[in-house]
Design a protein around this motif. Sequence first.
Motif, short mmCIF file in Angstrom:
data_model
loop_
_atom_site.label_atom_id
_atom_site.label_comp_id
_atom_site.label_asym_id
_atom_site.label_seq_id
_atom_site.Cartn_x
_atom_site.Cartn_y
_atom_site.Cartn_z
N ILE A 1 0.84 -1.20 0.00
CA ILE A 1 0.00 0.00 0.00
C ILE A 1 0.87 1.24 0.00
N GLN A 2 0.23 2.39 -0.20
CA GLN A 2 0.93 3.67 -0.11
C GLN A 2 0.27 4.48 0.99
N VAL A 3 1.09 5.05 1.88
CA VAL A 3 0.58 5.85 2.98
C VAL A 3 1.34 7.18 3.02
N LYS A 4 0.68 8.21 3.54
CA LYS A 4 1.36 9.47 3.75
C LYS A 4 2.39 9.27 4.86
N SER A 5 3.54 9.87 4.70
CA SER A 5 4.58 9.69 5.72
C SER A 5 4.14 10.26 7.06
N THR A 6 3.25 11.24 7.05
CA THR A 6 2.75 11.81 8.30
C THR A 6 1.82 10.86 9.02
N GLU A 7 1.34 9.81 8.34
CA GLU A 7 0.43 8.85 8.94
C GLU A 7 1.13 7.55 9.32
N ALA A 8 2.44 7.60 9.38
CA ALA A 8 3.22 6.43 9.77
C ALA A 8 4.18 6.82 10.88
N ALA A 9 4.53 5.85 11.69
CA ALA A 9 5.49 6.07 12.77
C ALA A 9 6.61 5.05 12.64
N ILE A 10 7.82 5.48 12.96
CA ILE A 10 8.97 4.59 12.87
C ILE A 10 8.78 3.42 13.83
N LEU A 11 9.06 2.23 13.35
CA LEU A 11 8.98 1.02 14.16
C LEU A 11 10.39 0.70 14.64
N GLU A 12 10.61 0.84 15.93
CA GLU A 12 11.92 0.64 16.54
C GLU A 12 12.17 -0.85 16.77
N LYS A 13 13.44 -1.22 16.82
CA LYS A 13 13.83 -2.61 17.04
C LYS A 13 13.23 -3.15 18.33
N SER A 14 13.21 -2.35 19.38
CA SER A 14 12.66 -2.80 20.66
C SER A 14 11.16 -3.12 20.53
N GLN A 15 10.44 -2.36 19.70
CA GLN A 15 9.02 -2.63 19.48
C GLN A 15 8.83 -3.95 18.74
N ILE A 16 9.69 -4.21 17.75
CA ILE A 16 9.62 -5.46 17.00
C ILE A 16 9.87 -6.64 17.94
N GLU A 17 10.88 -6.50 18.81
CA GLU A 17 11.19 -7.56 19.76
C GLU A 17 10.04 -7.80 20.73
N ALA A 18 9.39 -6.73 21.17
CA ALA A 18 8.25 -6.87 22.09
C ALA A 18 7.08 -7.58 21.41
N ILE A 19 6.83 -7.24 20.15
CA ILE A 19 5.75 -7.90 19.40
C ILE A 19 6.06 -9.38 19.24
N ALA A 20 7.30 -9.69 18.84
CA ALA A 20 7.70 -11.08 18.64
C ALA A 20 7.60 -11.86 19.95
N SER A 21 8.01 -11.22 21.05
CA SER A 21 7.94 -11.88 22.35
C SER A 21 6.51 -12.16 22.75
#
Length: 79
Positions: free
Chosen positions: A50-70
């Motif tokens: 998909i295409q999204v406006k950059s203002t409608e997205a937030a950077i996904l940090e490594k710690s967030q990815i690890e928390a989701i995976a956990s």
Amino acid sequence: MMADAKYVLCRWEKRLWPAKVLARTETSTKNKRKKEHFLDVQILSLEEKIQVKSTEAAILEKSQIEAIASSLGNANPLS
């Protein structure tokens, strides 16, 4: 900085989804001095691009990815 982000959280179908940034584009607006910035992304775990406006997205940090995976690893399997 959003310009350097490889992964983002973006809104799609009324939910936030983790997504991989595929490309960045910008377009001119009616105001010649202002441009809109878009991200072409692929929703992780789906084949949806998909295409999204950059203002409608937030950077996904490594710690967030690890928390989701956990949290997924700790989920009880359905019986």
